[in-house]
Design a protein around this motif. Structure first.
Motif, PDB file in Angstrom:
ATOM      1  N   ARG A 163     -50.032  77.247 111.724  1.00 16.95           N
ATOM      2  CA  ARG A 163     -49.283  76.266 112.527  1.00 16.95           C
ATOM      3  C   ARG A 163     -48.304  76.960 113.463  1.00 16.95           C
ATOM      4  O   ARG A 163     -48.206  76.622 114.638  1.00 16.95           O
TER       5      ARG A 163
ATOM      6  N   GLN B 291     -48.151  76.913 117.473  1.00 12.68           N
ATOM      7  CA  GLN B 291     -46.944  76.424 118.145  1.00 12.68           C
ATOM      8  C   GLN B 291     -46.407  77.464 119.138  1.00 12.68           C
ATOM      9  O   GLN B 291     -46.076  77.138 120.274  1.00 12.68           O
TER      10      GLN B 291
ATOM     11  N   ARG C 102     -48.496  77.840 122.108  1.00 15.03           N
ATOM     12  CA  ARG C 102     -48.369  76.649 122.939  1.00 15.03           C
ATOM     13  C   ARG C 102     -47.083  76.700 123.763  1.00 15.03           C
ATOM     14  O   ARG C 102     -47.090  76.456 124.974  1.00 15.03           O
TER      15      ARG C 102
ATOM     16  N   LYS D  64     -58.031  70.204 111.059  1.00 16.87           N
ATOM     17  CA  LYS D  64     -56.809  69.746 111.731  1.00 16.87           C
ATOM     18  C   LYS D  64     -56.270  70.850 112.636  1.00 16.87           C
ATOM     19  O   LYS D  64     -55.796  70.581 113.742  1.00 16.87           O
TER      20      LYS D  64
ATOM     21  N   HIS E 169     -58.225  70.977 115.761  1.00 15.22           N
ATOM     22  CA  HIS E 169     -57.801  69.881 116.616  1.00 15.22           C
ATOM     23  C   HIS E 169     -56.500  70.238 117.345  1.00 15.22           C
ATOM     24  O   HIS E 169     -56.343  69.982 118.536  1.00 15.22           O
ATOM     25  N   GLU E 170     -55.583  70.856 116.596  1.00 19.22           N
ATOM     26  CA  GLU E 170     -54.291  71.237 117.192  1.00 19.22           C
ATOM     27  C   GLU E 170     -54.471  72.278 118.293  1.00 19.22           C
ATOM     28  O   GLU E 170     -53.789  72.218 119.320  1.00 19.22           O
TER      29      GLU E 170
ATOM     30  N   GLU F 228     -55.678  70.498 121.341  1.00 22.00           N
ATOM     31  CA  GLU F 228     -54.594  69.770 121.999  1.00 22.00           C
ATOM     32  C   GLU F 228     -53.656  70.708 122.738  1.00 22.00           C
ATOM     33  O   GLU F 228     -53.175  70.395 123.826  1.00 22.00           O
TER      34      GLU F 228
END
Lengths: 177, 641
Positions: A105, A109, A112, A163, A166-167, A170
């Motif tokens: 995660r 992040q 991103r 998931k 998917h992240e 996105e």
């Protein structure tokens, strides 16, 4: 009738109920069936035939989508064995696994925020490798060892990975706009 | 009224009767109608040989509508009553329309969909679109020399449920039997794919007057499978005109112009844009009502500059569609260009650069959608020789419901192949909660407020239970037109509390009937006569279809008793068709439909079994084995490749 709505998805496509399936054959069977049941074939026929056609085409789509993806295929196989994967209720995952998830995660992040497209692609490649490994594990647990509780846990883990996938998607989308 | 032809009982009708069907491209700027003649899809021209019908409707004080080129000439003269680009308002509320201040219309806010006040009264976008469709229907019927069995109407792939429903309502209002709503890029892919025997992954880049779609398809062995679609239902050639218009105002130091001047300048802007496709620069001149003169030269470089953001706006959904399809640019074999706006060199360059290949322009980008729609209409009407391909399309936007805290719970994800159904269970939040409010939304965002609200309904009569004990099963069904219906049922208590909803923006059947009656006041055609004729045609078709189904496998699949029951209902319908009694025919049609439900499902089962058997035989043959029985060989031969 021997062939009806109670028939399982594997039977519908003439496949053995296994995790490792011949995807080309699945696709071919799906197309064969859709070309017979699709509503486009029945648009000029009676209401009764149109209704049956929609039900069958819907079912063929559901069956195909379920068997096409490894996660849903594994979940469905377990369901046929009476094993529920309890993805919503059973959240007791090994601490080590959860730590790894947190790291994933964070990495997503960070990439991103930094608008680092290459970094995200790199993460995606790495994730796909992990996914492939888990698919192999599922093949072993479901087809060879028939260890269903262990397979159910792998499915739960796989859900986390999807998931993440998917992240990443996105995140890529957000930095493109 | 022409006499209905009724064949002798049991004889069926001529097997080679060609059923008249058309494909209609209901565009933002222009509309077209096409049909398949002698196996070739052709656009039907108007009496003056023009293929396009400008999607412009002018209303006079008496409520008479003029459509097309005639209406177009009235644009700047009577802007308030001349409606252009009505497609942008279909299924949209007042707050959805972005540049509302710049349009010359008197909008009326109405629940679900905006309306327009014209000289003759208030008109809904559905009614305005119906005027366009009526002209196309008449054009089709005149050219084909008979009443149409039905039409395939195209919609942008990215249209949501509200926009699709509005389109279907407009067709109904125009007296058209909608065989299918077909996505525009998919229609183009059919026309292109069948024409070029294309195989592999194709992208369809469709920039129309007011909408942008990108679809990624896999074409293989006559199957058109849409893998992903994305787009922007408020981005099109109109926006490029708007940019030129704004540029012209800025260059001429004008900040405000009258509606008349605005129309006029927008037309000049469009002409300048179109001239740039052929030439390096275009002159734009006009004298405004107040005497100001505009005289500017628009160069390709300026145009590229002022429209760069619009071009880039199309690439965002393009990337999204590729990612959703799980593909990269390298895997795309060809890019089919659709829509008049793709003629702009700026667009051609941007697409070539993005896909690293020259886009395909070998079919007229303005006609290709209508041509594809006609091919599908021919198939759906049941004409022979048209059944060797299959289309698998998807829904463009996720469907879900609102959960606690205004969050969306997705039930059917975007890009699911249709038809599709999905059920999900929900539970109560409070002890003794007797009702549950269900809010259906469409869109990708997490917050309900950012998605489109499709319908709200209440499930009442849940028996008293502790919080979390009730089991409410909500089922979403999306049909082959991409239209949604929702049912909900409380399971735990065994109480059947089930409700079916049609999203609220859709017109009710009564509203449509009302509008239909209004329109007949002008058209001098009798509503009842039309309804009777439609019902008679419907009944006749049902008889034919049932007859041919019985001939095919009635003997194999029905007992003598079951056969007799169907025969009896057929006789009843045949008798009813001899009368002019609308209700009696409708009742007999319903009864026959009901009587054949079991037969229909057995026929389907038999067909599926044949598909599987055929498949196994193929495999056996592949490894050199002899087919075992004659029957199996037949089924193998009849299975689709």
């Amino acid at each position: 009738m021997a062939l009806d709505f109670n028939q399982d998805f594997f039977e519908l496509f003439g496949l053995q109920p296994r995790f490792q399936i011949d995807l080309a054959k699945l696709e071919q069977s799906y197309r064969d069936i859709q070309s017979r049941v699709h509503p486009d074939r029945f648009a000029h026929l009676s209401q009764a035939e149109r209704r049956v056609s929609m039900q069958w085409a819907t079912r063929a789509n559901e069956a195909y989508q379920t068997l096409k993806r490894p996660l849903t295929r594994a979940r469905y196989l377990l369901l046929l064995q009476g094993v529920h994967t309890q993805e919503e209720t059973n959240t007791a995952m090994p601490a080590e696994f959860l730590m790894a998830q947190l790291e994933w995660r964070e990495a997503i992040q960070d990439a991103r925020s930094a608008r680092d497209g290459h970094g995200l692609m790199h993460l995606e490649t790495k994730l796909n490798r992990d996914l492939a490994e888990m698919h192999e594990e599922l093949a072993r647990l479901l087809d060879a060892e028939k260890n269903f509780p262990a397979a159910a846990e792998t499915v739960r883990k796989l859900r986390f990975y999807e998931k993440l996938q998917h992240e990443i998607g996105e995140a890529l989308e957000s930095i493109e706009t | 009224m022409a006499l209905l032809q009724i064949s002798e009982p049991g004889m069926g009708t001529a097997p080679h009767e060609h059923r008249l069907a058309v494909g209609i491209d209901l565009g933002t700027t222009n509309s077209l109608v096409a049909t398949v003649r002698n196996g070739i899809s052709v656009v039907i021209n108007d009496e003056e040989g023009r293929p396009l019908l400008p999607s412009v409707v002018h209303y006079d004080r008496g409520g008479c509508a003029q459509v097309g080129y005639g209406a177009q000439t009235l644009q700047s003269q009577d802007p308030h009553n001349t409606i252009v680009s009505v497609k942008r308002f279909m299924g949209r509320g007042l707050k959805d329309i972005e540049d509302i201040g710049r349009m010359p219309y008197h909008f009326v806010d109405a629940p679900g969909m905006v309306q327009i006040r014209a000289a003759c009264g208030i008109r809904s976008p559905v009614e305005v679109s119906a005027e366009i469709l009526k002209v196309l229907r008449a054009r089709g019927e005149k050219a084909l020399g008979g009443e149409l069995v039905g039409a395939v109407i195209t919609v942008p792939a990215y249209f949501d449920d509200a926009q699709r429903q509005a389109t279907k309502d407009a067709a109904k209002l125009a007296g058209l039997n909608v065989l299918r709503l077909l996505n525009e890029p998919t229609a183009a892919a059919i026309a292109y794919g069948l024409d070029n025997a294309a195989e592999g992954i194709y992208a369809v880049y469709d920039l129309g007057g007011g909408t942008f779609d990108i679809s990624i398809l896999r074409l293989s062995q006559g199957v058109f499978e849409v893998l992903a679609t994305a787009g922007d239902s408020a981005l099109g050639g109109d926006d490029f005109d708007q940019r030129v218009f704004c540029w012209a105002l800025e260059k001429s130091n004008l900040s405000f112009v009258t509606p008349h001047d605005m129309r006029n300048l927008l037309t000049r802007a469009r002409e300048a844009k179109e001239a740039l496709t052929e030439h390096g620069e275009a002159r734009m001149t006009s004298v405004l009502m107040g005497g100001e003169t505009i005289d500017l030269t628009l160069t390709g470089d300026i145009f590229t500059d002022i429209t760069r953001t619009l071009v880039n706006k199309t690439l965002v959904p393009t990337r999204k569609a590729l990612r959703d399809a799980g593909l990269t640019v390298e895997q795309v074999k060809g890019v089919v260009m659709v829509g008049g706006a793709t003629r702009m060199p700026q667009i051609q360059r941007a697409v070539a650069e993005f896909f690293r290949q020259e886009p395909l322009n070998n079919l007229d980008p303005e006609k290709v959608v209508a041509l594809g729609a006609a091919i599908q209409a021919n198939l759906l009407a049941g004409n022979r020789g048209a059944d060797d391909w299959l289309l698998l399309d998807v829904i463009p936007l996720s469907l879900g419901i609102e959960t606690m805290g205004g969050l969306t719970e997705k039930i059917i994800p975007r890009n699911s192949t249709i038809p599709v159904a999905r059920a999900q269970e929900f539970t109560t939040f409070k002890d003794g909660q007797a009702a549950m409010s269900i809010h259906v939304v469409q869109g990708e965002r997490e917050l309900v407020a950012d998605c489109r609200s499709l319908a709200r309904f209440e499930l009442k009569g849940i028996p008293p239970m502790v919080a979390g004990a009730a089991r409410v099963r909500v089922t979403f069904q999306v049909d082959a037109d991409g239209l949604l219906s929702v049912t909900a049922q409380e399971k735990a208590s065994g109480v059947e509390a089930s409700v079916a909803v049609k999203p609220s923006y859709g017109l009710t059947d009564e509203q449509i009937t009302g509008m239909l009656k209004d329109s007949y006041l002008h058209a001098k055609e009798d509503v009842h006569a039309r309804a009777l004729r439609e019902q008679q045609v419907d009944g006749q078709r049902l008889l034919e279809a049932t007859q041919s189904a019985l001939e095919e496998n009635g003997e194999a699949l029905l007992s003598a008793e079951e056969r007799a029951a169907i025969d009896e209902e057929m006789a009843r319908l045949r008798a009813a068709l001899q009368s002019d009694n609308l209700k009696a025919i409708k009742l007999a049609v319903d009864r026959l439909n009901h009587a054949t439900v079991e037969f229909a499902s057995r026929r389907m089962n038999a067909s599926i079994r044949q598909a599987l058997t055929g498949h196994r035989i193929d495999e056996l043959a592949a490894i050199g084995d002899q087919p075992s029985t004659k029957a199996d060989v037949n089924s193998a031969a009849s299975s689709k490749p």
